[in-house]
Design a protein around this motif. Structure first.
Motif, short mmCIF file in Angstrom:
data_model
loop_
_atom_site.label_atom_id
_atom_site.label_comp_id
_atom_site.label_asym_id
_atom_site.label_seq_id
_atom_site.Cartn_x
_atom_site.Cartn_y
_atom_site.Cartn_z
N UNK A 176 0.82 -1.22 0.00
CA UNK A 176 0.00 0.00 0.00
C UNK A 176 0.85 1.27 0.00
N UNK A 177 2.18 1.12 -0.10
CA UNK A 177 3.13 2.24 -0.19
C UNK A 177 3.37 2.98 1.12
N UNK B 125 -7.60 -12.22 -1.14
CA UNK B 125 -7.94 -11.08 -0.26
C UNK B 125 -7.63 -9.80 -1.04
N UNK B 126 -8.64 -9.02 -1.39
CA UNK B 126 -8.35 -7.79 -2.15
C UNK B 126 -7.38 -6.88 -1.39
N UNK B 127 -6.47 -6.31 -2.12
CA UNK B 127 -5.45 -5.47 -1.49
C UNK B 127 -6.03 -4.12 -1.06
N UNK B 128 -5.35 -3.49 -0.13
CA UNK B 128 -5.68 -2.12 0.23
C UNK B 128 -5.09 -1.23 -0.87
N UNK B 129 -5.88 -0.34 -1.46
CA UNK B 129 -5.34 0.50 -2.53
C UNK B 129 -4.08 1.24 -2.07
N UNK B 130 -3.08 1.27 -2.94
CA UNK B 130 -1.81 1.89 -2.56
C UNK B 130 -1.87 3.41 -2.73
N UNK B 131 -0.94 4.09 -2.07
CA UNK B 131 -0.89 5.56 -2.19
C UNK B 131 -0.60 5.99 -3.62
N UNK B 132 0.37 5.31 -4.23
CA UNK B 132 0.70 5.68 -5.61
C UNK B 132 -0.48 5.36 -6.54
N UNK B 133 -1.18 4.27 -6.23
CA UNK B 133 -2.38 3.92 -7.01
C UNK B 133 -3.45 5.00 -6.87
N UNK B 134 -3.61 5.49 -5.65
CA UNK B 134 -4.62 6.54 -5.43
C UNK B 134 -4.26 7.82 -6.17
N UNK B 135 -2.95 8.11 -6.20
CA UNK B 135 -2.51 9.31 -6.93
C UNK B 135 -2.82 9.13 -8.42
N UNK C 64 -6.53 9.47 -9.03
CA UNK C 64 -7.02 10.85 -8.95
C UNK C 64 -6.95 11.53 -10.32
#
Lengths: 384, 260
Positions: free
Chosen positions: A48-49, B184-194, B197
């Protein structure tokens, strides 16, 4: 209260909150009971970074500052300070490289820590060097193209689990404070081993071991920064990392308040939920007041530190002392609100109270922090 | 390798209400989420992408706000998002929906692997996946609980059955519908969220995908919802107490009384 977080900061909070609620909280009791290192959870945090947060973008990081790291750690601390400590210690382990390492050294180590492929650890404490770092006995002696390290580090978080260790060793005892230097030691270096895991009162999910160096040979280029700058790097490292410990305290206090308040709403005595009794309300009110005051100080301090001010040491110590003392008090009071149930390990506040204690001790005891603040004040008022 | 994941935006099951007038789900003011089964389908696609290298496109049919699930998919590691959106699609049942999605997939150039959740938690029909496969003339396997191995030409997967599981080997193209045991679905990553966006999504209308107007939306839907109602509450339940002998005699007594 609204602390006017940026959109990126909200993302960090949301990500850390999700990991905390969905992965850490369901697992924390078992990790604590079994003294189990939370590798699977840390891998998910890496994916998750979250490990990337404090690392600059050019080294594969998210380019966050002290405040960003604080926001992540606060959430993790709400779930489990043991897991939070394992995470925080990896950042602590790479701060010396971030602060004093060469570009080559940063390129070599930081991307793997940002991606979570490798964990880091920081080795300062020894049997005779805790609050008084001048008691360090571990030595590093040059020999051809190598350094030869001898000595034993004690109570090192992530010992045996990390792949990258930044350690302090004496390179010239005659030079006093300028005679210490920092080095990178890697898992697998000849002559380097970790001791067995220590048994602890709390933060049992984190690993704590000795680091044992017996004629450990490392290449010359593992010296971090210039020779003799070890203590300066240590001080700067701790200035940067202490707000993270404060943040774990905020999280723990928030978790304890949440547990105590929701219990007090459900628990009926004398025909009423106990939250309707003033004695309980006042306990909860004091917990909430102190927590919010601590949060305001920690966030303010972290933002201040991100501007690299001159009084970084004082502010960093102030937030560490206040937030961790609050965490201890709130945890104790949460147990009190919950009475006998709070004392049972079936309920999470029992573990929170055990976990809270270390926050007042590690990364500089709160007494040492007060010394530091006092000395800084002494200097400030001598100038005026 | 090209993977398309079909996802649906559904009301959060924690907050379900019926509109008393229309007897349909009240969607206003209800938090929307990505259908939970679809989250597992997406996770498997991203996992296969990490393992084999693949291009993952997420496809959804819905109103403009369904873009939220596409954004979430990008944050979880998908490469592209496509929104099939047109007022003409409104009121589609599973027949019309599977036709519409098939048209969109054809328009996008097809896929080696299509992944769908077993069913959506709002309609619970489990028809769209198989229906879509039939329309695409693609083999399908439902209720996949594990992908054992996969390479560029095909995969071996476990199909959940009532009494165990089947092991199925299949070449691409194939459509799988998946159950929650899969991963188990992963928690969305910070870079993924960026990335999410800033992501831009392709929006396809009925005309874009060459849909026959008589086969989409309400007009193309043979299903008619006559009435939706909450089920009657179950009758009173009794828990028998005492030791096993007492419980068995009491149960036998009650059963006898019932039978007579």
């Amino acid at each position: 209260m609204d602390y006017f977080l940026s959109e990126e900061q909200e993302m960090i909070v949301e990500t850390a909150r999700e990991i905390t609620d969905e992965r850490i909280i369901p697992a924390r009791a078992e990790l604590d009971e079994k003294h189990e290192f939370p590798r699977a959870i840390l891998n998910e945090m890496a994916q998750a970074d979250l490990f990337a947060v404090p690392i600059p973008e050019e080294y594969g990081g998210f380019g966050g500052g002290c405040i960003d790291n604080v926001l992540a750690l606060e959430q993790l601390g709400r779930g489990c300070v043991g897991v939070g400590t394992a995470f925080a210690a990896s950042a602590l382990g790479i701060y010396p490289i971030l602060i004093a390492g060469s570009d080559e050294m940063k390129s070599k180590y930081l991307p793997d820590v940002a991606s979570g492929a490798k964990f880091a650890a920081f080795g300062l404490t020894e049997a005779n060097a805790g609050s008084d770092a001048s008691g360090i006995r571990t030595t590093a002696v040059p020999d051809g193209d190598e350094w030869v390290i001898n000595g034993t580090k004690q109570w090192i978080t992530n010992g045996g689990e990390a792949q990258i260790y930044t350690i302090v060793a004496i390179t010239d005892r005659s030079r006093g404070a300028r005679g210490a230097s920092m080095f990178v030691v890697e898992e697998g270096d000849a002559g380097f081993t970790c001791g067995p895991k220590e048994k602890k009162m709390g933060i049992r999910a984190s690993s704590t071991t000795e680091l044992i160096f017996k004629d450990c040979r490392i290449p010359k280029d593992r010296l971090i920064g210039r020779l003799g700058t070890g203590f300066i790097t240590v001080m700067k490292t701790l200035d940067s990392s202490r707000p993270g410990i404060a943040a774990l305290g905020l999280g723990l206090a928030q978790g304890a308040l949440d547990e105590a308040a929701s219990y007090a709403k459900q628990r009926v005595q004398f025909g009423k939920p106990i939250i309707s009794f003033q004695a309980v309300q006042h306990l909860l009110a004091d917990m909430a007041i102190q927590l919010e005051a601590a949060r305001a100080l920690v966030y303010g301090a972290a933002r201040h530190i991100d501007a690299h001010p001159k009084d970084m040491t004082k502010v960093s110590s102030m937030c560490k002392v206040f937030a961790t003392d609050v965490a201890m008090k709130v945890a104790v009071d949460a147990v009190q609100v919950m009475g006998g149930y709070g004392f049972m390990s079936e309920y999470p506040v029992e573990k929170m109270m055990r976990d809270a204690k270390i926050l007042q001790i590690y990364e500089g005891t709160n007494q040492i922090q007060r010394n530091v603040i006092g000395q800084e004040l002494n200097k400030e008022y001598s100038r005026s | 390798m090209k993977i398309i994941v079909c996802v649906k935006q559904v009301p959060d099951a924690k907050d379900v209400r019926l509109d008393p007038k229309t007897n349909t789900l009240a969607r206003e003011g209800v938090q929307s989420i990505m259908n939970p089964y679809d989250q597992h389908a997406l996770e498997e696609a991203v996992r296969l992408k990490d393992e084999l290298g693949a291009e993952v496109t997420v496809l959804t049919m819905g109103p403009p706000q369904a873009e939220d699930v596409l954004r979430q998919s990008i944050a979880c590691g998908a490469d592209h998002g496509v929104l099939v959106s047109d007022r003409a699609f409104a009121g589609a049942d599973t027949w019309a929906t599977s036709y519409t999605l098939a048209q969109a997939i054809d328009f996008l150039g097809g896929a080696d692997l299509v992944l769908c959740g077993k069913q959506a938690i709002d309609g619970d029909t489990a028809q769209v996946g198989p229906g879509l496969a039939m329309r695409l003339d693609m083999p399908f396997i439902t209720c996949i609980q594990k992908v054992r191995e996969a390479d560029a030409s095909g995969l071996v997967a476990e199909r959940m059955m009532d009494d165990g599981y089947d092991v199925v080997a299949v070449d691409y193209p194939v459509l799988l519908t998946v159950v929650k045991d899969l991963n188990t679905p992963r928690v969305p990553s910070l870079k993924g969220k960026m990335r999410a966006k800033k992501a831009q999504f392709q929006v396809l209308s009925a005309a874009d995908i060459g849909a026959d107007p008589s086969l989409i939306g309400l007009a193309g839907s043979p299903t008619q919802v006559v009435r939706v109602f909450p089920p009657k509450p179950r009758g009173e339940r009794t828990v028998l107490t005492g030791d096993m002998d007492e419980q068995v005699s009491e149960l036998a007594r009650r059963l006898n009384a019932y039978l007579q």
